[in-house]
Design a protein around this motif. Structure first.
Motif, PDB file in Angstrom:
ATOM      1  N   VAL A 192       0.949  -1.252   0.287  1.00  0.00           N
ATOM      2  CA  VAL A 192      -0.120  -0.064   0.092  1.00  0.00           C
ATOM      3  C   VAL A 192       0.823   1.595   0.214  1.00  0.00           C
ATOM      4  CG1 VAL A 192      -1.431   1.605   1.521  1.00  0.00           C
ATOM      5  CG2 VAL A 192      -1.632  -1.216   0.854  1.00  0.00           C
ATOM      6  N   MET A 193       2.200   1.323   0.642  1.00  0.00           N
ATOM      7  CA  MET A 193       2.934   2.476   0.845  1.00  0.00           C
ATOM      8  C   MET A 193       3.824   2.650  -0.550  1.00  0.00           C
ATOM      9  SD  MET A 193       2.483   3.761   3.606  1.00  0.00           S
ATOM     10  CE  MET A 193       3.474   4.723   3.397  1.00  0.00           C
ATOM     11  N   GLU A 194       3.731   1.202  -0.590  1.00  0.00           N
ATOM     12  CA  GLU A 194       4.675   1.835  -2.730  1.00  0.00           C
ATOM     13  C   GLU A 194       3.593   1.868  -3.352  1.00  0.00           C
ATOM     14  OE1 GLU A 194       7.162  -2.477  -1.901  1.00  0.00           O
ATOM     15  OE2 GLU A 194       5.759  -2.220  -2.589  1.00  0.00           O
ATOM     16  N   ALA A 195       2.083   1.695  -3.592  1.00  0.00           N
ATOM     17  CA  ALA A 195       1.284   1.871  -4.316  1.00  0.00           C
ATOM     18  C   ALA A 195       1.137   3.586  -4.114  1.00  0.00           C
ATOM     19  CB  ALA A 195      -0.037   2.004  -4.232  1.00  0.00           C
ATOM     20  N   LEU A 196       0.992   3.895  -2.687  1.00  0.00           N
ATOM     21  CA  LEU A 196       0.844   5.498  -2.981  1.00  0.00           C
ATOM     22  C   LEU A 196       1.977   6.774  -3.231  1.00  0.00           C
ATOM     23  CD1 LEU A 196      -0.531   7.904  -1.190  1.00  0.00           C
ATOM     24  CD2 LEU A 196       1.172   7.234   1.102  1.00  0.00           C
ATOM     25  N   GLU A 197       3.403   6.011  -3.021  1.00  0.00           N
ATOM     26  CA  GLU A 197       4.838   6.566  -3.436  1.00  0.00           C
ATOM     27  C   GLU A 197       4.536   6.762  -5.162  1.00  0.00           C
ATOM     28  OE1 GLU A 197       7.828   4.158  -1.865  1.00  0.00           O
ATOM     29  OE2 GLU A 197       7.603   5.049   0.174  1.00  0.00           O
ATOM     30  N   ALA A 198       3.656   5.227  -5.963  1.00  0.00           N
ATOM     31  CA  ALA A 198       4.334   5.613  -7.567  1.00  0.00           C
ATOM     32  C   ALA A 198       2.495   7.068  -7.803  1.00  0.00           C
ATOM     33  CB  ALA A 198       3.529   4.322  -7.525  1.00  0.00           C
ATOM     34  N   GLU A 199       1.748   6.802  -6.942  1.00  0.00           N
ATOM     35  CA  GLU A 199       0.859   7.502  -7.295  1.00  0.00           C
ATOM     36  C   GLU A 199       1.570   8.997  -6.975  1.00  0.00           C
ATOM     37  OE1 GLU A 199      -3.039   8.619  -8.171  1.00  0.00           O
ATOM     38  OE2 GLU A 199      -2.160   6.746  -8.397  1.00  0.00           O
ATOM     39  N   ARG A 200       2.293   8.939  -5.826  1.00  0.00           N
ATOM     40  CA  ARG A 200       2.513  10.296  -6.119  1.00  0.00           C
ATOM     41  C   ARG A 200       3.631  11.010  -7.016  1.00  0.00           C
ATOM     42  NH1 ARG A 200       3.401   9.876   1.001  1.00  0.00           N
ATOM     43  NH2 ARG A 200       1.204  10.646   1.463  1.00  0.00           N
ATOM     44  N   ARG A 201       4.673   9.608  -7.649  1.00  0.00           N
ATOM     45  CA  ARG A 201       5.622   9.951  -8.788  1.00  0.00           C
ATOM     46  C   ARG A 201       4.118  10.681  -9.543  1.00  0.00           C
ATOM     47  NH1 ARG A 201       8.223   6.308  -6.096  1.00  0.00           N
ATOM     48  NH2 ARG A 201       6.993   4.589  -7.541  1.00  0.00           N
ATOM     49  N   ARG A 202       3.762   9.531 -10.235  1.00  0.00           N
ATOM     50  CA  ARG A 202       2.790   9.853 -11.495  1.00  0.00           C
ATOM     51  C   ARG A 202       1.465  11.110 -11.303  1.00  0.00           C
ATOM     52  NH1 ARG A 202       1.333   4.540 -10.523  1.00  0.00           N
ATOM     53  NH2 ARG A 202      -0.130   4.032  -9.465  1.00  0.00           N
ATOM     54  N   ASP A 203       1.594  11.730  -9.639  1.00  0.00           N
ATOM     55  CA  ASP A 203       1.262  13.284  -9.832  1.00  0.00           C
ATOM     56  C   ASP A 203       2.122  14.499 -10.515  1.00  0.00           C
ATOM     57  OD1 ASP A 203      -1.048  12.922  -9.164  1.00  0.00           O
ATOM     58  OD2 ASP A 203      -0.644  13.716  -6.840  1.00  0.00           O
ATOM     59  N   ALA A 204       3.549  14.088 -10.227  1.00  0.00           N
ATOM     60  CA  ALA A 204       4.842  15.188 -10.807  1.00  0.00           C
ATOM     61  C   ALA A 204       4.883  14.734 -12.705  1.00  0.00           C
ATOM     62  CB  ALA A 204       5.855  14.644  -9.793  1.00  0.00           C
ATOM     63  N   GLN A 205       4.029  13.627 -13.020  1.00  0.00           N
ATOM     64  CA  GLN A 205       4.569  13.470 -13.883  1.00  0.00           C
ATOM     65  C   GLN A 205       3.529  14.486 -15.397  1.00  0.00           C
ATOM     66  OE1 GLN A 205       4.396   9.377 -14.408  1.00  0.00           O
ATOM     67  NE2 GLN A 205       6.407   8.817 -14.538  1.00  0.00           N
ATOM     68  N   PRO A 206       3.881  14.937 -15.696  1.00  0.00           N
ATOM     69  CA  PRO A 206       2.480  16.214 -17.179  1.00  0.00           C
ATOM     70  C   PRO A 206       2.011  14.758 -17.912  1.00  0.00           C
ATOM     71  CG  PRO A 206       4.961  16.456 -17.609  1.00  0.00           C
ATOM     72  CD  PRO A 206       4.589  15.302 -16.385  1.00  0.00           C
ATOM     73  N   HIS A 207       2.672  13.545 -18.295  1.00  0.00           N
ATOM     74  CA  HIS A 207       1.539  12.658 -19.102  1.00  0.00           C
ATOM     75  C   HIS A 207       1.534  11.760 -18.117  1.00  0.00           C
ATOM     76  CE1 HIS A 207       5.744  11.022 -17.890  1.00  0.00           C
ATOM     77  NE2 HIS A 207       5.077   9.548 -18.195  1.00  0.00           N
ATOM     78  N   ALA A 208       1.108  11.770 -17.350  1.00  0.00           N
ATOM     79  CA  ALA A 208       0.708  10.678 -16.956  1.00  0.00           C
ATOM     80  C   ALA A 208      -0.609  10.816 -16.947  1.00  0.00           C
ATOM     81  CB  ALA A 208       1.220  10.755 -15.002  1.00  0.00           C
ATOM     82  N   GLY A 209      -1.758  12.072 -16.399  1.00  0.00           N
ATOM     83  CA  GLY A 209      -2.984  11.478 -16.869  1.00  0.00           C
ATOM     84  C   GLY A 209      -2.838  11.164 -18.760  1.00  0.00           C
ATOM     85  N   THR A 210      -2.929  11.901 -19.741  1.00  0.00           N
ATOM     86  CA  THR A 210      -2.517  11.335 -20.819  1.00  0.00           C
ATOM     87  C   THR A 210      -2.435  10.421 -21.366  1.00  0.00           C
ATOM     88  OG1 THR A 210      -1.756  13.683 -21.954  1.00  0.00           O
ATOM     89  CG2 THR A 210      -2.425  11.908 -23.055  1.00  0.00           C
ATOM     90  N   ALA A 211      -1.670   9.376 -20.953  1.00  0.00           N
ATOM     91  CA  ALA A 211      -1.277   7.943 -20.852  1.00  0.00           C
ATOM     92  C   ALA A 211      -2.815   7.070 -20.569  1.00  0.00           C
ATOM     93  CB  ALA A 211      -0.158   7.417 -20.037  1.00  0.00           C
ATOM     94  N   VAL A 212      -3.490   7.354 -19.330  1.00  0.00           N
ATOM     95  CA  VAL A 212      -4.309   6.152 -19.056  1.00  0.00           C
ATOM     96  C   VAL A 212      -5.775   6.663 -19.803  1.00  0.00           C
ATOM     97  CG1 VAL A 212      -5.928   6.189 -16.916  1.00  0.00           C
ATOM     98  CG2 VAL A 212      -3.787   6.186 -16.445  1.00  0.00           C
ATOM     99  N   LEU A 213      -6.096   8.581 -19.860  1.00  0.00           N
ATOM    100  CA  LEU A 213      -7.351   8.598 -21.085  1.00  0.00           C
ATOM    101  C   LEU A 213      -7.168   8.001 -21.783  1.00  0.00           C
ATOM    102  CD1 LEU A 213      -7.370  12.394 -19.580  1.00  0.00           C
ATOM    103  CD2 LEU A 213      -9.507  10.460 -19.441  1.00  0.00           C
TER     104      LEU A 213
END
Length: 322
Positions: A192-213
């Motif tokens: 769970v903590m690793e997933a939280l850290e990964a989520e925070r890293r995604r927040d800092a990536q400008p392309h993360a939302g585009t990749a998912v959508l």
């Protein structure tokens, strides 16, 4: 329960034409014996760490490589922002072709759809196929997929997704676990903590939302595709042995699709896992590992997956793991 292992180390691998992906590889056993190559492909919103525990279960016999698909995890966006299933399949095929082949190919959810396309169109690259809750076309309504579908609308979609992403990362991670696990309490605190850290890293990536959508739109396009390149048509043309792992408690992939999948692939073995959610390889890696180990040993020994037509299944939907 054993303490979860560390995520496997990784490195960037160049695939030519401006393509680069991040790939995690497991460690070779101390005796140094050769291990068949196995490639793992994650699902929508996931990354290579989704396979950490299953790779740990299998690493003494099979050399595992798990990639971050372009735009996910630590991999940069793909050229021309191509997040279609074709684009992801091309990346996986390039990665496989760059090393020893054919490989044992393993995919979950969207990664399962990608793996089917690779196996159908590049049979020279794939020795066996393992699909864990594969996202094969199914237009029957289910609550969670239909909630995700709101993100497909051109203007509304990004707004809806942005609103969801403005929630605290802790809330997003808990929601993700609640929808992908049958029993959310089964997720080890460390994961769970690793997933939280990964989520925070995604927040800092400008392309993360585009990749998912865009990956979601690409997957939906495959659900609507007709003709010889539809995923169900391609499944019927996969000639390597196939292990199908479906979960009775899956909120994304309807477990009733398991029987159709078993009939679609000519050389398939079906496992239906009770009290398990969408990411069985994360929720119960030991149970999944037992099934994958038996399957791959059979393939390596020259056998093949047992087919439904050969009467190899027990019960209406296959072998139940307990």
């Amino acid at each position: 329960m054993a303490e979860p292992i560390d995520p496997w180390p990784g490195e960037y691998v160049g695939l030519g034409e401006g393509r680069q992906v991040f790939v995690r590889s497991d460690s070779a056993p101390a005796d140094g014996h050769a291990r068949p190559r196995t490639v793992y492909v994650h699902g929508l919103g996931g990354d290579s760490t989704n396979w950490t525990d299953l790779m740990g279960v299998l690493c003494t016999e099979w050399a595992g490589e798990a990639l971050d698909l372009p735009g996910f995890g630590s991999s940069p966006p793909p050229p021309a922002d191509d997040y279609s299933v074709d684009g992801h399949a091309g990346t996986v095929a390039r990665m496989i072709a760059a090393g020893e082949k054919p490989v044992h190919l393993v995919g979950n959810s969207m990664g399962g759809a990608v793996a089917v396309r690779v196996a159908a169109e590049r049979p020279d690259l794939v020795k066996s196929l393992t699909l864990v809750s594969p996202a094969l076309p199914d237009l029957r309504p289910r609550l969670v997929p239909y909630q995700m579908a709101a993100s497909l609308f051109p203007v509304l979609g990004p707004a809806v997704y942005g609103l969801m992403q403005r929630r605290p990362p802790e809330v997003r991670v808990q929601d993700m676990i609640a929808t992908t696990y049958y029993d959310p309490s089964a997720a080890p605190p460390r994961r769970v903590m690793e997933a939280l850290e990964a989520e925070r890293r995604r927040d800092a990536q400008p392309h993360a939302g585009t990749a998912v959508l865009r990956s979601l739109r690409g997957l939906v396009a495959e659900y609507l595709r007709r003709g010889h390149r539809s995923l169900w048509q391609q499944a019927s043309r996969v000639r390597c042995p196939v292990l199908l792992v479906y979960a009775a408690g899956d909120k994304f992939v309807d477990p009733r699709m398991a029987a159709r999948a078993a009939n679609a692939f000519p050389r398939s073995r079906l496992v239906l896992m009770p009290e398990t959610g969408h990411v069985a390889m994360m929720e119960c890696p030991e149970r999944v590992g037992r099934e994958v180990r038996a399957f791959l040993r059979g393939v390596e020994s020259g056998g093949s997956a047992r087919s439904r037509r050969a009467g190899a299944f027990r019960g209406p939907l296959g072998v139940r793991c307990r």
